[in-house]
Design a protein around this motif. Structure first.
Motif, PDB file in Angstrom:
ATOM      1  N   ASP A 184      13.066   5.828   2.712  1.00 23.03           N
ATOM      2  CA  ASP A 184      13.581   5.020   3.825  1.00 23.03           C
ATOM      3  C   ASP A 184      14.096   3.713   3.226  1.00 23.03           C
ATOM      4  O   ASP A 184      13.333   2.776   2.984  1.00 23.03           O
ATOM      5  N   PHE A 185      15.399   3.665   2.981  1.00 27.41           N
ATOM      6  CA  PHE A 185      15.997   2.529   2.287  1.00 27.41           C
ATOM      7  C   PHE A 185      16.703   1.556   3.229  1.00 27.41           C
ATOM      8  O   PHE A 185      17.460   0.711   2.767  1.00 27.41           O
TER       9      PHE A 185
ATOM     10  N   HIS B 197      10.338   2.053  -4.547  1.00 28.15           N
ATOM     11  CA  HIS B 197      10.505   3.036  -3.471  1.00 28.15           C
ATOM     12  C   HIS B 197      10.656   4.442  -4.035  1.00 28.15           C
ATOM     13  O   HIS B 197      10.066   5.393  -3.514  1.00 28.15           O
ATOM     14  N   LEU B 198      11.458   4.580  -5.066  1.00 27.14           N
ATOM     15  CA  LEU B 198      11.651   5.901  -5.673  1.00 27.14           C
ATOM     16  C   LEU B 198      10.350   6.429  -6.279  1.00 27.14           C
ATOM     17  O   LEU B 198      10.021   7.608  -6.128  1.00 27.14           O
ATOM     18  N   ARG B 199       9.629   5.557  -6.976  1.00 22.87           N
ATOM     19  CA  ARG B 199       8.377   5.957  -7.610  1.00 22.87           C
ATOM     20  C   ARG B 199       7.366   6.455  -6.570  1.00 22.87           C
ATOM     21  O   ARG B 199       6.634   7.413  -6.802  1.00 22.87           O
ATOM     22  N   ALA B 200       7.366   5.817  -5.393  1.00 24.04           N
ATOM     23  CA  ALA B 200       6.441   6.184  -4.331  1.00 24.04           C
ATOM     24  C   ALA B 200       6.974   7.327  -3.460  1.00 24.04           C
ATOM     25  O   ALA B 200       6.322   7.736  -2.514  1.00 24.04           O
TER      26      ALA B 200
ATOM     27  N   ASP C  22       0.830  -1.211   0.000  1.00 21.52           N
ATOM     28  CA  ASP C  22       0.000   0.000   0.000  1.00 21.52           C
ATOM     29  C   ASP C  22       0.863   1.259   0.000  1.00 21.52           C
ATOM     30  O   ASP C  22       0.598   2.212  -0.733  1.00 21.52           O
ATOM     31  N   LYS C  23       1.899   1.246   0.826  1.00 18.16           N
ATOM     32  CA  LYS C  23       2.783   2.413   0.940  1.00 18.16           C
ATOM     33  C   LYS C  23       3.508   2.703  -0.371  1.00 18.16           C
ATOM     34  O   LYS C  23       3.710   3.851  -0.740  1.00 18.16           O
ATOM     35  N   LEU C  24       3.871   1.647  -1.094  1.00 19.04           N
ATOM     36  CA  LEU C  24       4.634   1.813  -2.331  1.00 19.04           C
ATOM     37  C   LEU C  24       3.756   1.892  -3.572  1.00 19.04           C
ATOM     38  O   LEU C  24       4.269   2.042  -4.683  1.00 19.04           O
TER      39      LEU C  24
ATOM     40  N   VAL D  71      16.620  -4.468  -7.128  1.00 12.83           N
ATOM     41  CA  VAL D  71      16.736  -3.274  -7.981  1.00 12.83           C
ATOM     42  C   VAL D  71      15.334  -2.784  -8.334  1.00 12.83           C
ATOM     43  O   VAL D  71      15.052  -1.581  -8.299  1.00 12.83           O
ATOM     44  N   GLY D  72      14.448  -3.721  -8.655  1.00 15.16           N
ATOM     45  CA  GLY D  72      13.054  -3.358  -8.920  1.00 15.16           C
ATOM     46  C   GLY D  72      12.377  -2.759  -7.697  1.00 15.16           C
ATOM     47  O   GLY D  72      11.609  -1.803  -7.807  1.00 15.16           O
TER      48      GLY D  72
END
Length: 115
Positions: free
Chosen positions: A93-94, A86-89, A35-37, A80-81
């Motif tokens: 927080d990595f 994460h970037l798209r969303a 949901d977050k992503l 990597v995907g």
């Protein structure tokens, strides 16, 4: 070298296996992450399957080294995907991602170095 190969591969297999099980049984954490992503919840089962296959492939690599290398490479691509998701969303927080990605890269590295 064998000890590093054994420890890293087992650690990667166990941790990715645990995450795969969480996805496959429908645990709340993978659903909240989806949901977050902005990833459809229907993807948790296929993503969990990919993690399970990667985990089992790492273990199979002890008997058939090329399977271990392919599994580790697949896990690297999987994460990597995940980084792209994460970037798209705009989720920066990595910490968890970095741990799993680093472990997948390390598993690939020791796999290739040992064989």
């Amino acid at each position: 070298m064998f000890t590093a190969y054994l420890v890293v591969t087992l650690l990667a297999a166990v941790l990715n296996g645990m995450v795969a099980v969480a996805n496959l049984i429908g645990h709340d954490y993978p659903k909240k992450q989806a949901d977050k992503l902005g990833v459809p919840r229907s993807w948790t089962l296929p993503l969990g399957t990919l993690l399970a296959v990667g985990s089992l492939g790492l273990l199979a690599g002890f008997a058939v080294p090329v399977l271990g290398a392919l599994a580790a490479g697949g896990l690297v691509l999987y994460f990597v995907g995940a980084f792209g998701a994460h970037l798209r969303a705009r989720d920066y927080d990595f910490r968890a991602w970095a741990a799993f990605f680093t472990l997948a890269v390390a598993a690939l590295g020791v796999q290739l170095a040992y064989h």
